[in-house]
Scaffold this active site. Structure first.
Site: not given
Ligand code: NAP
Ligand code: GDD
Length: 338
Positions: A132, A134, A156
């Site tokens: 990520s 992050e 995280y």
């Molecule tokens: P998401 O929608 O939150 O999905 C997370 C998945 O992990 C869900 O299927 C969840 O299952 C499963 N999970 C949670 N705890 C688990 C456990 N203990 N054992 C097995 N499975 C478990 O996340 P996403 O946005 O699709 O992201 C996919 C991956 O990419 C994650 O690893 C995330 O950290 C990473 N990532 C995401 C982003 C982004 O912007 N979306 C960016 C960079 C990296 P349930 O449905 O049962 O909760």
């Molecule tokens: N969730 C959330 N909720 N975020 C908020 C809110 C709120 O009400 N208000 C402001 N924010 C701001 C957060 O402080 C952060 O700066 C930004 O919105 C994005 O927050 P999220 O959408 O929760 O995403 P993230 O950037 O913290 O994390 C996501 O992206 C990562 C990749 O950079 C997640 O998908 C992570 O799993 C992923 O790795």
């Protein structure tokens, strides 16, 4: 026929990846957690009874905290590719449950990597780790590339760093074909509703139809590089098709504040966000990541991957999908009243 195993298959990315792999002719296996209510809504359109049709999607109970089950599954399935997308993926929540996040998001990866060794698959399987942006946290370079030093700012991000370096280590120690995608934020209509983009598009469309009055958020000044999830999963697959494993940044090379996402969403609906948005400190993080912007040149040069959907198009895709949901909700509530 190739066989893939996907952890996190019920999540946003897992569901798009399952669709993508099925389209490519893969047999797809996913690990799902047992829950007291259904957690497969993102997959329901794909999942049919294998006894009555030819769907090649199979779901298995398991958990990233359960090493024995992971070993058993790998022995049984002998997959060609493993995509480790499972995680406690919410940054804000990771401050509340740091130990659990470390166990699932961090140690979960080593459980799979060890299961690969235990099942004798090191020379057969290809492994993808969902790293990520992050991990860049307090950024040391703008834009961020594969060589930018990491500075994680949340439990995280620390857990993701552990999983990331373990992936590198298994590649170097055992010759495993293990790659990490350092993906920047990617969104879609399937994004979880507590992440900021979906929280905004869901609320704005409900406000437009009179189903909600206010939207309460935290920090609006942080900047994110937001792409479209559906096209990011192709990059994951491409990484595993290369002769050599490697790490790649996947991003749009464009950054926007949360406030800009708000403005764009509300203006799509002819609304002024200032009239509807409130603030609550509980949505702020103890340590914030202020700016993320990635340079995905390496992915473009080596994988031939580049993003197509831009910021405005992404907002529009999400607003359109959430407007459909809001209209359904309104129709249902009117039907209940009449
Ligand atoms: P998401 O929608 O939150 O999905 C997370 C998945 O992990 C869900 O299927 C969840 O299952 C499963 N999970 C949670 N705890 C688990 C456990 N203990 N054992 C097995 N499975 C478990 O996340 P996403 O946005 O699709 O992201 C996919 C991956 O990419 C994650 O690893 C995330 O950290 C990473 N990532 C995401 C982003 C982004 O912007 N979306 C960016 C960079 C990296 P349930 O449905 O049962 O909760
Ligand atoms: N969730 C959330 N909720 N975020 C908020 C809110 C709120 O009400 N208000 C402001 N924010 C701001 C957060 O402080 C952060 O700066 C930004 O919105 C994005 O927050 P999220 O959408 O929760 O995403 P993230 O950037 O913290 O994390 C996501 O992206 C990562 C990749 O950079 C997640 O998908 C992570 O799993 C992923 O790795």
């Amino acid at each position: 026929m190739k066989k893939a195993l996907v952890t996190g298959i019920t999540g946003q990315d897992g569901s798009y990846l399952a669709e993508f792999l099925l389209d490519k002719g893969y047999e797809v296996h996913g690990i799902v957690r047992r829950a007291s209510s259904f957690n497969t809504s993102r997959l329901d359109h794909l999942y049919k009874d294998p006894l009555v049709d030819d769907t090649k999607l199979f779901l298995h109970y398991g958990d990233l905290a359960d090493a024995v089950q992971l070993v058993k599954l790998l022995y049984k399935l002998q997959p060609d590719e493993i995509y480790n997308l499972g995680a406690q993926s919410h940054v804000r929540v990771s401050f509340d449950i740091p130990e659990y996040t470390g166990d699932v998001t961090g140690v979960g990866a080593v459980r799979i990597l060890e299961a690969i060794r235990e099942a004798g698959l090191v020379n057969k399987v290809r492994y993808y780790q969902a790293s990520s942006s992050e991990m860049y946290g307090k950024v040391q370079e703008v834009p961020q590339v594969e060589t930018t030093p990491f500075w994680p700012r949340s439990p995280y991000a620390c857990a993701k760093m552990y999983a990331h370096w373990l992936t590198v280590n298994y590649r170097e120690s055992y010759g495993l074909h293990a790659s990490s995608g350092i993906l920047f934020n990617h969104e879609s209509p399937r994004r979880g509703e507590t992440f900021v983009t979906r929280k905004i598009t869901r609320a704005a469309t409900r406000i437009k139809l009179g189903l909600q009055k206010k939207l309460i958020l935290g920090n609006l000044d942080s900047k994110r590089d937001w792409g479209y999830a559906k096209e990011y999963v192709e990059a994951m697959w491409l990484m595993l098709q290369q002769d050599e494993p490697d790490d790649y940044v996947i991003a749009t090379n464009e950054t926007h504040t949360v406030r800009e996402f708000l403005e764009e969403t509300f203006s799509c609906l002819d609304l002024d966000y200032n009239e509807f948005v409130g603030f609550d400190q509980k949505y702020e993080r103890p340590a914030e990541v202020d700016l993320l912007i990635g340079d995905a040149s390496k992915a473009e040069n080596k994988l031939g991957w580049k993003p197509k959907v831009n910021f405005k198009e992404l907002v529009s895709i999400m607003v359109d999908a959430d407007m459909k949901l809001a209209l359904q909700e309104k129709a249902l509530s009117e039907a209940n009243l009449s």
